[in-house]
Design an enzyme around this catalytic site. Structure first.
Site, PDB file in Angstrom:
ATOM      1  N   CYS A   1       0.818  -1.222   0.000  1.00 47.45           N
ATOM      2  CA  CYS A   1       0.000   0.000   0.000  1.00 47.45           C
ATOM      3  C   CYS A   1       0.848   1.267   0.000  1.00 47.45           C
ATOM      4  O   CYS A   1       0.305   2.377  -0.090  1.00 47.45           O
ATOM      5  CB  CYS A   1      -0.941   0.008   1.200  1.00 47.45           C
ATOM      6  SG  CYS A   1      -1.926  -1.484   1.308  1.00 47.45           S
TER       7      CYS A   1
ATOM      8  N   HIS B   1      -2.176   8.130   6.168  1.00 51.91           N
ATOM      9  CA  HIS B   1      -2.528   6.851   5.535  1.00 51.91           C
ATOM     10  C   HIS B   1      -3.975   6.520   5.914  1.00 51.91           C
ATOM     11  O   HIS B   1      -4.739   6.070   5.078  1.00 51.91           O
ATOM     12  CB  HIS B   1      -1.549   5.770   5.984  1.00 51.91           C
ATOM     13  CG  HIS B   1      -1.688   4.489   5.242  1.00 51.91           C
ATOM     14  ND1 HIS B   1      -1.683   4.422   3.869  1.00 51.91           N
ATOM     15  CD2 HIS B   1      -1.863   3.203   5.673  1.00 51.91           C
ATOM     16  CE1 HIS B   1      -1.834   3.155   3.480  1.00 51.91           C
ATOM     17  NE2 HIS B   1      -1.958   2.404   4.558  1.00 51.91           N
TER      18      HIS B   1
ATOM     19  N   GLU C   1      -0.504   5.062  13.501  1.00 52.62           N
ATOM     20  CA  GLU C   1      -0.150   6.285  12.782  1.00 52.62           C
ATOM     21  C   GLU C   1      -0.247   7.493  13.715  1.00 52.62           C
ATOM     22  O   GLU C   1       0.635   8.368  13.706  1.00 52.62           O
ATOM     23  CB  GLU C   1      -1.059   6.476  11.558  1.00 52.62           C
ATOM     24  CG  GLU C   1      -0.623   7.670  10.703  1.00 52.62           C
ATOM     25  CD  GLU C   1      -1.300   7.716   9.338  1.00 52.62           C
ATOM     26  OE1 GLU C   1      -2.316   7.024   9.138  1.00 52.62           O
ATOM     27  OE2 GLU C   1      -0.806   8.464   8.468  1.00 52.62           O
TER      28      GLU C   1
ATOM     29  N   LYS D   1      -8.864   8.769   2.211  1.00 49.81           N
ATOM     30  CA  LYS D   1      -9.527   7.463   2.034  1.00 49.81           C
ATOM     31  C   LYS D   1     -10.949   7.486   2.571  1.00 49.81           C
ATOM     32  O   LYS D   1     -11.784   6.690   2.142  1.00 49.81           O
ATOM     33  CB  LYS D   1      -8.724   6.372   2.746  1.00 49.81           C
ATOM     34  CG  LYS D   1      -7.399   6.031   2.079  1.00 49.81           C
ATOM     35  CD  LYS D   1      -6.724   4.858   2.778  1.00 49.81           C
ATOM     36  CE  LYS D   1      -5.356   4.568   2.178  1.00 49.81           C
ATOM     37  NZ  LYS D   1      -4.319   5.519   2.595  1.00 49.81           N
TER      38      LYS D   1
ATOM     39  N   HIS E   1      -9.835   2.909  -0.245  1.00 50.83           N
ATOM     40  CA  HIS E   1      -8.415   2.538  -0.262  1.00 50.83           C
ATOM     41  C   HIS E   1      -8.058   1.977  -1.636  1.00 50.83           C
ATOM     42  O   HIS E   1      -8.551   0.922  -2.014  1.00 50.83           O
ATOM     43  CB  HIS E   1      -8.168   1.500   0.828  1.00 50.83           C
ATOM     44  CG  HIS E   1      -6.715   1.294   1.165  1.00 50.83           C
ATOM     45  ND1 HIS E   1      -5.696   1.543   0.285  1.00 50.83           N
ATOM     46  CD2 HIS E   1      -6.123   0.853   2.309  1.00 50.83           C
ATOM     47  CE1 HIS E   1      -4.536   1.258   0.859  1.00 50.83           C
ATOM     48  NE2 HIS E   1      -4.771   0.850   2.089  1.00 50.83           N
TER      49      HIS E   1
ATOM     50  N   PHE F   1       1.054  -2.981   3.931  1.00 53.22           N
ATOM     51  CA  PHE F   1       1.086  -4.329   4.498  1.00 53.22           C
ATOM     52  C   PHE F   1       2.535  -4.811   4.576  1.00 53.22           C
ATOM     53  O   PHE F   1       3.330  -4.579   3.658  1.00 53.22           O
ATOM     54  CB  PHE F   1       0.334  -5.321   3.588  1.00 53.22           C
ATOM     55  CG  PHE F   1      -1.153  -5.297   3.741  1.00 53.22           C
ATOM     56  CD1 PHE F   1      -1.762  -5.414   4.984  1.00 53.22           C
ATOM     57  CD2 PHE F   1      -1.970  -5.184   2.628  1.00 53.22           C
ATOM     58  CE1 PHE F   1      -3.134  -5.414   5.117  1.00 53.22           C
ATOM     59  CE2 PHE F   1      -3.360  -5.177   2.747  1.00 53.22           C
ATOM     60  CZ  PHE F   1      -3.928  -5.294   3.991  1.00 53.22           C
TER      61      PHE F   1
END
Lengths: 424, 355
Positions: free
Chosen positions: A174, A314, A325, A346, A351, A410
């Site tokens: 990602c 993110h 995060e 997002k 996503h 990931f």
């Protein structure tokens, strides 16, 4: 002596439609592209929402790529990227000057579309792959990923735009598109290229890939919030909501851009990347990888944490990411963390997995241009300990000179871009 | 100002445990067998296949083994063993740069699991909890994550896929990260795609115009560092480009690129030990050898004739070969010229450092 790197062209195909204008006006307004959706023909599928491109792929080709001579087999993500790249190149007014441009993009793993898998499943089970090989011209649908390796996006862009710079297909989960933009930034900075076309396109809106994400427990599946399902940082966030699209940027050296009188949106000032080296199934609990990526971006930009006003997070709406995060931002920015605006694009567009960093970098560039922080929508009650300014509900005007765009993939692959208002 | 980059030879995994050294010294030969699936497409394709790696020797926990598939395991095994040859403890400012294959669909036999060709049946088959972590196994960059975890590498990184240029770009990025001072050490390398019927479908463009083709499974790594040690060679230059327009080979453009290399001030009046060509098709070989001319042509080695097409592993194998050739040389260079499958073109210049 290194080059300054500026953004001179933007292009997006998003669930809001074709074009940067439709994307940014919707993001600024806090609109929600997530809607009720399930894979066609699979009504009972556990994933019941997505942020989808509404137009049929063939219609997009007919409307948007009529001047292109496309190869016979091309998967839809390459089409998304071509549409976005065409806009970015036109926006940069570079049509006749692409020549030596390099290409750095990310498109994730091969997309094995459901229609092609079903076409194969119709065959006698003992020799399905033999059938696929011998009948590959007839049996596999035109836009199938089965016949395309995952560099089709990069090579198609090079072919269609007739570039002769180096070509990179980044595989960074990602964080892939952010890594691709970071690579392009570095290549221009060192003088390896004067112009780079960079970004990504992706979609996981297929039975096979969504099933794999479901089995991993990564997807939001509750019906409680209907289309307000993507809720980054909210106490009721329940997982990622998949989206799809393509987003491309034209980066140039300042010298190259100024020599041809290009419009400059913003400057890429830094880039950092890191590895958690922890577990493939979860981020580092202290967010060490995320911290390192953000610190790397700040360091290479030559700015202190206190200089940053905005972070495009993110912000996946997954239980783990949003906590880690937030923790990482607090660690990097200290007391200044509470003065930052931190929002998740997002929440509006879902996503885009491997491509996620590309529309988010564009949103960050336009946030700087318009001095406007886009919102995190669907966030009504931040989770315990998530106490930053997440620009809840509605975007707002703000003074933004420096911003970060984060992507944490990931397997603990992390990347962060530093983007700044351009001053001569 | 770029820093010098020192290269430490690493492990190259080839079929049948064949050593790279034995191939380069003509003491061994890599065996290949006909690929039966290629008969279906009326092509003659030969393959050399690697044995699986169980990862026990690198101490991989069960989760790593569960979330990696065959081609990832080759990378993990050879990458981690290479790193541990030189480093026993985690290193500051260490990075990772890899060329990866993609991950195929026939490993899981997906279409075979579908009872009826309907979306509902496809969903039923895909949602069955046969392998809950299949998502991570299908993600090709999981190999990067696993290597990072086992080697303790936390710094700058970049992975690419799926063919030769993926390995080429990985090595270029690793070189730049050291030369530009962002990293002290970098594990650089690549692994091939595993050869399956699906890979024939996905990579049709690379074999479609070839009468005889030799595909090899392989993985190869080396370490780049800003620290010189005795008998470590130095990379002194890299370059990457695409040399063609619209997927057509362009003899003139390729000749220009080769002339740029041979006319480089870095090479002028220096002793060239070998010129290694990797990934070149027959036409590209002819053009390049002609452009190299006399002396250099006589020192050219076409690596694919020893190991076949090893895809994203190829450039790392070429660099490890260069390090072998330079091991006993007091001075001189090896030039590695790498050709991607879509007109990409790259060069590594590696200098003997055996004072």
């Amino acid at each position: 002596m290194t080059n300054r790197v500026v953004v001179t062209g933007l292009g997006v195909l998003s669930p809001f439609g074709v074009g940067v204008d439709s994307f940014w006006s919707a993001v600024k307004a806090g609109e929600n592209a997530v809607d009720a959706w399930h894979p066609p023909g699979a009504e009972g599928f556990p994933v019941q929402h997505g942020a989808t491109i509404k137009q049929d792929t063939q219609a997009l080709v007919a409307e948007e790529l009529v001047d292109f001579k496309l190869p016979k087999h091309i998967e839809r993500r390459a089409i998304y990227a071509l549409i976005a790249a065409k806009e970015a190149i036109n926006d940069a007014r570079l049509e006749t000057e692409l020549g030596q441009a390099g290409i750095a993009v990310c498109s994730g793993v091969p997309e094995l579309d459901d229609a092609s898998l079903l076409a194969l499943a119709e065959q006698p089970k003992a020799n399905i792959m033999n059938y696929a090989l011998t009948e590959r011209e007839q049996a596999i649908k035109r836009f199938s990923g089965i016949r395309c390796s995952n560099d089709v996006l990069a090579t198609t862009l090079a072919e269609q735009f007739n570039t002769s710079g180096f070509i990179c297909n980044v595989s960074g989960a990602c964080a892939g598109a952010t890594q691709a933009i970071g690579l392009a930034y570095r290549a221009i900075k060192r003088g390896e290229a004067s112009v780079m076309l960079c970004g990504g396109a992706d979609s996981v809106l297929s039975i096979r890939t969504l099933s794999a994400l479901h089995l991993l427990g990564a997807t939001a599946e509750t019906q409680r919030f209907a289309n307000q399902l993507c809720r980054p940082f909210d106490q009721d966030r329940a997982g990622l909501v998949a989206g799809e699209g393509g987003a491309m940027l034209v980066l140039e050296s300042e010298q190259h851009a100024k020599a041809r009188g290009a419009h400059i949106y913003a400057e890429i000032t830094g880039y950092g990347s890191s590895l958690d080296a922890y577990k493939v199934t979860a981020p580092h609990p202290e967010g060490l990888g995320a911290i390192s990526a953000m610190e790397g971006a700040l360091q290479s930009a030559g700015i202190g944490a206190q200089n940053v006003q905005y972070i495009n997070a993110h912000g996946t709406s997954t239980p783990l990411n949003d906590v880690i995060e937030t923790k990482a931002i607090k660690s990097v920015f200290g007391k200044h963390a509470t003065s930052l605006g931190v929002s998740s694009t997002k929440s509006m567009i879902g996503h885009w997995i491997a491509a996620a960093g590309a529309p988010e970098a564009i949103a960050t560039v336009l946030a700087i241009r318009d001095q406007f922080m886009p919102a995190t929508i669907n966030l009504t009650q931040p989770d315990e300990g998530l106490d930053l300014d997440y620009v809840m509900g509605k975007g707002r005007e703000a003074s933004i000179n420096h911003a970060l765009s984060n992507s944490f993939g990931f397997g603990g692959i992390n990347a962060s871009l530093a983007i700044a208002r351009y001053y001569e | 100002m770029l820093k010098p980059v020192y290269l430490f030879q690493g492990e190259t995994l080839l079929a049948h445990s064949t050593s790279l050294e034995s191939l380069l010294t003509h003491k061994g030969r890599l065996m290949s067998t006909p690929f039966e699936s290629a008969d279906l497409i009326n092509h003659s394709i030969f393959i050399s296949t690697l044995a699986d790696e169980n990862l026990k020797d690198v101490g991989a926990e069960r989760m790593v083994r569960k979330t990696s598939e065959r081609q990832a395991r080759w990378l993990i095994a050879s990458g981690v063993r290479t790193w541990r040859t030189y480093f026993n403890e985690p290193q500051n400012k260490a990075g990772l740069f890899i060329g990866l294959g993609t991950v195929d669909c026939d490993e899981e036999d997906n279409p075979e699991l579908v009872q009826e060709p309907t979306a509902e049946c496809l969903a039923t088959a895909m949602l069955e909890e046969r392998r809950p972590l299949v998502c991570l196994a299908l993600l090709n960059s999981s190999a990067t994550s696993h290597i990072a975890q086992l080697a303790g590498i936390t710094g700058e990184n970049m992975s690419f896929s799926p063919l030769l240029s993926a390995g080429l770009n990985a090595l270029c990025e690793g070189y730049f990260a050291i030369a530009e001072g962002r990293l002290k050490h970098a594990l650089c390398g690549g692994g091939s795609q595993k050869i399956t019927p699906w890979s024939l479908l996905a990579y049709e463009s690379i074999w479609a115009n070839q009468d005889n083709y030799w595909l090899s499974e392989a993985a190869s790594f080396f370490i780049a560092s800003d620290e010189p040690r005795l008998n470590q060679q130095a990379a002194i230059g890299v370059m990457r480009q695409a040399y063609r327009a619209r997927l057509k080979n362009n003899a003139h453009a390729l000749t220009e690129q080769v002339n740029r290399i041979t006319g480089s001030p870095l090479i002028e009046n220096q002793h060239v030990v070998k010129v290694i060509l990797v990934g070149a098709n027959l036409e590209q070989q002819d053009i390049t050898l002609h452009a190299l001319g006399g002396e250099l042509k006589s020192r050219a080695v076409v690596l694919d004739s020893y190991v076949g097409n090893t895809m994203a592993a190829a450039t790392a194998i070429a660099c490890n070969s260069a390090l072998s050739y330079l091991q006993d040389a007091e001075q001189g260079f090896v030039i590695v010229i790498a050709f991607g499958d879509h007109g990409e073109f790259g060069m590594f210049l590696i200098e003997a450092n055996n004072d």
